[in-house]
Design a protein around this motif. Sequence first.
Motif, mmCIF file in Angstrom:
data_model
loop_
_atom_site.group_PDB
_atom_site.id
_atom_site.type_symbol
_atom_site.label_atom_id
_atom_site.label_comp_id
_atom_site.label_asym_id
_atom_site.label_seq_id
_atom_site.Cartn_x
_atom_site.Cartn_y
_atom_site.Cartn_z
ATOM 1 N N PHE A 1 -70.148 -7.223 -11.011
ATOM 2 C CA PHE A 1 -70.409 -7.661 -9.636
ATOM 3 C C PHE A 1 -71.827 -7.319 -9.187
ATOM 4 O O PHE A 1 -72.299 -7.830 -8.168
ATOM 5 N N VAL A 2 -72.546 -6.477 -9.955
ATOM 6 C CA VAL A 2 -73.877 -6.032 -9.550
ATOM 7 C C VAL A 2 -74.919 -7.146 -9.633
ATOM 8 O O VAL A 2 -76.029 -6.980 -9.142
ATOM 9 N N ASN B 1 -56.187 -11.916 0.204
ATOM 10 C CA ASN B 1 -57.455 -11.192 0.210
ATOM 11 C C ASN B 1 -58.499 -11.793 1.154
ATOM 12 O O ASN B 1 -59.619 -11.300 1.220
ATOM 13 N N VAL B 2 -58.137 -12.864 1.844
ATOM 14 C CA VAL B 2 -59.092 -13.544 2.717
ATOM 15 C C VAL B 2 -59.072 -12.980 4.133
ATOM 16 O O VAL B 2 -60.010 -13.155 4.899
ATOM 17 N N VAL C 1 -72.219 -2.759 6.231
ATOM 18 C CA VAL C 1 -71.847 -4.178 6.282
ATOM 19 C C VAL C 1 -71.592 -4.620 4.844
ATOM 20 O O VAL C 1 -72.449 -5.237 4.218
ATOM 21 N N PRO C 2 -70.412 -4.295 4.276
ATOM 22 C CA PRO C 2 -70.200 -4.526 2.852
ATOM 23 C C PRO C 2 -70.088 -5.982 2.449
ATOM 24 O O PRO C 2 -70.178 -6.292 1.265
ATOM 25 N N PRO D 1 -66.943 1.233 -1.740
ATOM 26 C CA PRO D 1 -65.658 0.858 -2.348
ATOM 27 C C PRO D 1 -65.036 -0.445 -1.864
ATOM 28 O O PRO D 1 -64.027 -0.868 -2.421
ATOM 29 N N PHE D 2 -65.622 -1.113 -0.861
ATOM 30 C CA PHE D 2 -64.934 -2.236 -0.230
ATOM 31 C C PHE D 2 -64.535 -3.318 -1.240
ATOM 32 O O PHE D 2 -63.382 -3.712 -1.342
ATOM 33 N N TRP D 3 -65.523 -3.831 -2.017
ATOM 34 C CA TRP D 3 -65.231 -4.958 -2.899
ATOM 35 C C TRP D 3 -64.513 -4.531 -4.175
ATOM 36 O O TRP D 3 -64.016 -5.389 -4.920
ATOM 37 N N ALA D 4 -64.457 -3.234 -4.441
ATOM 38 C CA ALA D 4 -63.729 -2.771 -5.625
ATOM 39 C C ALA D 4 -62.218 -2.827 -5.411
ATOM 40 O O ALA D 4 -61.455 -2.800 -6.383
#
Length: 455
Positions: A162-163, A314-315, A369-370, A413-416
């Motif tokens: 994801f990076v 997940n939306v 603001v992830p 950690p949000f998107w993990a």
Amino acid sequence: MSTRSEKRATGPVAAFMRPINSLVERFIPSALVFVIVLTVLVAILALTLADAGPVDVIRSWGDGLVGLLAFMTQMALVLLLGRTLANTRLVRRLLTKLGGVPRNAVQAYAFVFIVASIASLITWGLGLVVGGLLAKEVAAQLRARGVPLHFPLLVAAGYSGFVVWHMGYSGSAPLTAATEGSFLAEQIGRTIPLTETTFSPWNIRAAVATIIVVALALTLVAPRKDAPIFELAFDAREADAAPDEVVTPADRLDASRIPTLIIGLALVAYLVVHFVGGGTPTLDIVNWTFLGLIFLLVHNPFELIRLVKDAASNVGDILLQFPLYAGILGMMTGSGLIAVFSDFFVGISTPATFGLLALLSAGLVNFFVPSGGGQFAVQGPIMLDAAERLGVDPSVAIMAVSYGDQWTNMIQPFWALPLLAIAGLKIRDILGYTTVTFLAAGLVFAATMLIVGAG
């Protein structure tokens, strides 16, 4: 789902990160609380730094809540369609075949990262899901062959892909700048084509360099032969859903491939007409590309409805949080706070250092603001205004914010969370390794910005 040889894997990286892991798990709140805190903070800054009173701030916040509704829908579709595409039967079968490629643990860590990176460059929603599913598939196949493997590092490798997502085809910032009528295009007075951002030679070189450097770093920190590891306990791969019952004529239509095939071919025809006519990729075109693929790959409406229902859970975060980001943007523009921040940034930057400082500031903002789209809605106008005043190409500002956003996702950690849910792990299990990705990728991003700034 998994079993530990001992409570925590050992090694210098794990030992160094253990107190940070504990701090993250205990004190970092949810992404929703982040945006609420940011809303209060921006309101205080607008009252103290800008020429705005309480009524002005409340009015600009409330008026701004609707400012990103179209953008919010586009972002929600990116995630929904990416997750749906990743769970189609063809993609799942492809992941099963890919799972047999690595022959040992070190190959597995690098391989999962590279595949997840490529998927993230195609679309970030796909990349997140592919990283988790492929990690489980590889772990299961190596376990069946008796090859020991450290599962948290494998999952961290999947998330590390994801990076590079904001360098790719679904990057929110470049696509927004390329979309006619977007809030950025209106600010700049023109659109910025992807040939100047995503598909620029320097961004492509940076993406390739990042993948190489991070893959090497992950293999270097892999547990050595005698180190305790955390293995997958059993084959945790998900079974295919049971076939839907077909009884009535309506059921037969829902089980037919013809309806989805018609729409899929129609979308392909539209995309061909769009690009042959000189059209360029935009957020909408990216979404219609993936929607067309989904309609072509699913076997019938029954399957599509089931996949979308699973992906839709997940939306909700995007739909809930984006109006609050829009309200923040409304406060910043309505109060004049954007100009205050821009003045400060211009004061500490030069054309040569602008990209690096923008990268660092974007990395910091990403903690609060992830969402990449939400962050760019807040920070993009500031950076573009500062770039214009310094005489810096706007593409540098766009990609600097993009790099900063994807960079600190490795320690935010949000998107993990979706990937961790697939793998059955917690953020503390992978954070020590994703921090390695953060450091390795940061070197490439910083060097890129300095080289571009030097001209």
